[in-house]
Design a protein around this motif. Structure first.
Motif, mmCIF file in Angstrom:
data_model
loop_
_atom_site.group_PDB
_atom_site.id
_atom_site.type_symbol
_atom_site.label_atom_id
_atom_site.label_comp_id
_atom_site.label_asym_id
_atom_site.label_seq_id
_atom_site.Cartn_x
_atom_site.Cartn_y
_atom_site.Cartn_z
ATOM 1 N N PRO A 91 0.814 -1.222 0.000
ATOM 2 C CA PRO A 91 0.000 0.000 0.000
ATOM 3 C C PRO A 91 0.846 1.269 0.000
ATOM 4 O O PRO A 91 2.070 1.219 0.168
ATOM 5 C CB PRO A 91 -0.796 -0.127 1.307
ATOM 6 C CG PRO A 91 0.137 -0.877 2.212
ATOM 7 C CD PRO A 91 0.877 -1.856 1.322
ATOM 8 N N ASP A 92 0.170 2.382 -0.189
ATOM 9 C CA ASP A 92 0.805 3.704 -0.094
ATOM 10 C C ASP A 92 1.998 3.836 -1.042
ATOM 11 O O ASP A 92 3.047 4.374 -0.682
ATOM 12 C CB ASP A 92 1.238 3.986 1.340
ATOM 13 C CG ASP A 92 0.091 3.800 2.339
ATOM 14 O OD1 ASP A 92 -0.981 4.376 2.091
ATOM 15 O OD2 ASP A 92 0.274 3.088 3.341
ATOM 16 N N PRO A 140 -4.437 -5.232 1.588
ATOM 17 C CA PRO A 140 -4.567 -3.832 1.995
ATOM 18 C C PRO A 140 -5.166 -2.949 0.910
ATOM 19 O O PRO A 140 -5.022 -3.209 -0.285
ATOM 20 C CB PRO A 140 -3.123 -3.415 2.304
ATOM 21 C CG PRO A 140 -2.377 -4.685 2.507
ATOM 22 C CD PRO A 140 -3.041 -5.695 1.635
ATOM 23 N N CYS A 141 -5.806 -1.893 1.342
ATOM 24 C CA CYS A 141 -6.274 -0.848 0.432
ATOM 25 C C CYS A 141 -5.045 -0.099 -0.086
ATOM 26 O O CYS A 141 -4.194 0.308 0.702
ATOM 27 C CB CYS A 141 -7.198 0.101 1.196
ATOM 28 S SG CYS A 141 -7.712 1.555 0.262
ATOM 29 N N VAL A 149 -8.517 -2.233 4.340
ATOM 30 C CA VAL A 149 -8.445 -3.379 3.438
ATOM 31 C C VAL A 149 -9.393 -3.161 2.264
ATOM 32 O O VAL A 149 -10.281 -2.312 2.305
ATOM 33 C CB VAL A 149 -8.799 -4.696 4.165
ATOM 34 C CG1 VAL A 149 -7.789 -4.998 5.260
ATOM 35 C CG2 VAL A 149 -10.219 -4.649 4.733
ATOM 36 N N ARG A 150 -9.185 -3.961 1.232
ATOM 37 C CA ARG A 150 -10.035 -3.878 0.045
ATOM 38 C C ARG A 150 -11.399 -4.490 0.348
ATOM 39 O O ARG A 150 -11.481 -5.568 0.938
ATOM 40 C CB ARG A 150 -9.375 -4.633 -1.118
ATOM 41 C CG ARG A 150 -8.059 -4.027 -1.551
ATOM 42 C CD ARG A 150 -7.252 -4.974 -2.418
ATOM 43 N NE ARG A 150 -5.944 -4.391 -2.715
ATOM 44 C CZ ARG A 150 -5.557 -3.987 -3.925
ATOM 45 N NH1 ARG A 150 -6.362 -4.138 -4.953
ATOM 46 N NH2 ARG A 150 -4.371 -3.453 -4.097
ATOM 47 N N GLY A 151 -12.450 -3.815 -0.109
ATOM 48 C CA GLY A 151 -13.801 -4.316 0.093
ATOM 49 C C GLY A 151 -14.449 -4.711 -1.217
ATOM 50 O O GLY A 151 -13.819 -5.319 -2.084
ATOM 51 N N THR A 181 -10.482 -3.041 9.048
ATOM 52 C CA THR A 181 -10.193 -4.467 9.242
ATOM 53 C C THR A 181 -11.343 -5.190 9.928
ATOM 54 O O THR A 181 -11.407 -6.428 9.890
ATOM 55 C CB THR A 181 -8.914 -4.641 10.079
ATOM 56 O OG1 THR A 181 -9.045 -3.909 11.303
ATOM 57 C CG2 THR A 181 -7.699 -4.137 9.312
ATOM 58 N N THR A 182 -12.266 -4.445 10.530
ATOM 59 C CA THR A 182 -13.447 -5.068 11.151
ATOM 60 C C THR A 182 -14.648 -5.071 10.213
ATOM 61 O O THR A 182 -15.736 -5.495 10.594
ATOM 62 C CB THR A 182 -13.820 -4.338 12.452
ATOM 63 O OG1 THR A 182 -14.083 -2.954 12.163
ATOM 64 C CG2 THR A 182 -12.689 -4.439 13.463
#
Length: 205
Positions: free
Chosen positions: A84-85, A122-123, A130-132, A163-164
Motif C-alpha cells: 500500500p501507499d 490492503p487498500c 483493506v479492500r472491500g 479491518t473489522t
C-alpha cells in the motif's frame, strides 16, 4: 527511433505535467515550452513494446515479470503488488499473469480484476484499511496500445473497509490493459495521469 520522434511522443504523452502561467500561455514562445518541460524516457518491454513515459517516473524491475512504475510518493518501491501507499502502476508478464486470479489461478481477460492472493489485501491508498467490494459500473472494452494492437480493457471502482468490515469513504479505481498475444498486463490502481496516452502512443519494434 530518432530523437526527434521520441521528443514528439514525449510532448503528446507528458506535456500535461507542465502547467504554464497565464503570462507564459499568452507568450509566442509558449508554443515550444511543453517539449522542454516534459522530457520522456523510453521504457522497453517484452515483445518489442516501448512506452514513452515522463522522466520523473521511476521504473523498478522487481523480477522479470513484475515491473513497478512509481509515479509519486511511495514508502516501499520494491514491495510486492499489494504494497500500500505506493503511487504508480504495474506492468506484468506471463508468470505474473498466470497467477493473476484470486486463489492464484490465471488472469481472466473477460472479467478482469488482477488479484494474485487468496485472502483480503490492503487498500492501496491506506495501508490501515483493506479492500472491500466493487461499487458502480464495470467498464469493459478494448483500447489501442500503439499501432496495430488492441488491449482488453477493464475499469471498475473498489470501496475500502476497516479491518473489522466497516465501510469508509475511501475508494480506488482500477484500470487494466491486457495484451493476450504479447502476454502483457498493465494494472493501474491510482488513476495515473498520462498513462492512457503513453499506452496509446506506444511503439512496437
Amino acid at each position: 527511433m530518432s530523437k526527434k520522434h521520441v521528443a514528439a511522443v514525449a510532448v503528446a504523452v507528458a506535456a500535461a505535467l507542465a502547467t504554464p502561467t497565464a503570462a507564459a500561455a499568452s507568450s509566442p514562445a509558449s508554443t515550444t515550452a511543453p517539449a522542454a518541460a516534459a522530457p520522456a524516457q523510453e521504457l522497453k518491454l517484452r515483445a518489442g513494446l516501448t512506452l514513452y513515459i515522463p522522466i520523473a517516473w521511476e521504473v523498478h524491475r522487481i523480477r522479470g515479470d513484475w515491473i513497478n512504475v512509481v509515479t509519486g510518493p511511495c514508502r516501499k518501491p520494491r514491495g510486492g503488488f499489494f504494497t500500500p501507499d505506493c503511487q504508480g502502476f504495474w506492468i506484468l508478464g506471463p508468470k505474473a499473469i498466470k497467477l493473476g486470479a484470486e486463489g492464484f489461478g490465471p488472469y481472466d481477460a473477460r472479467e478482469g480484476g488482477y488479484y494474485p492472493a487468496s485472502d483480503v489485501q490492503p487498500c492501496p491508498k491506506n495501508g490501515k484499511l483493506v479492500r472491500g467490494e466493487r461499487i458502480g459500473a464495470h467498464k469493459k472494452g478494448t483500447r489501442q496500445v500503439g499501432p496495430g494492437h488492441k488491449a482488453h480493457y477493464h475499469q471498475f471502482t473498489t470501496r475500502c473497509r476497516t479491518t473489522t468490515g466497516k465501510k469508509v469513504g475511501v475508494s480506488f479505481t482500477t484500470r487494466e490493459w491486457y495484451l493476450p498475444k504479447s502476454k502483457i498486463l498493465v494494472v493501474d490502481e491510482w488513476s495515473t495521469k498520462n498513462l492512457a496516452d503513453a499506452l496509446k502512443h506506444a511503439d512496437w519494434r
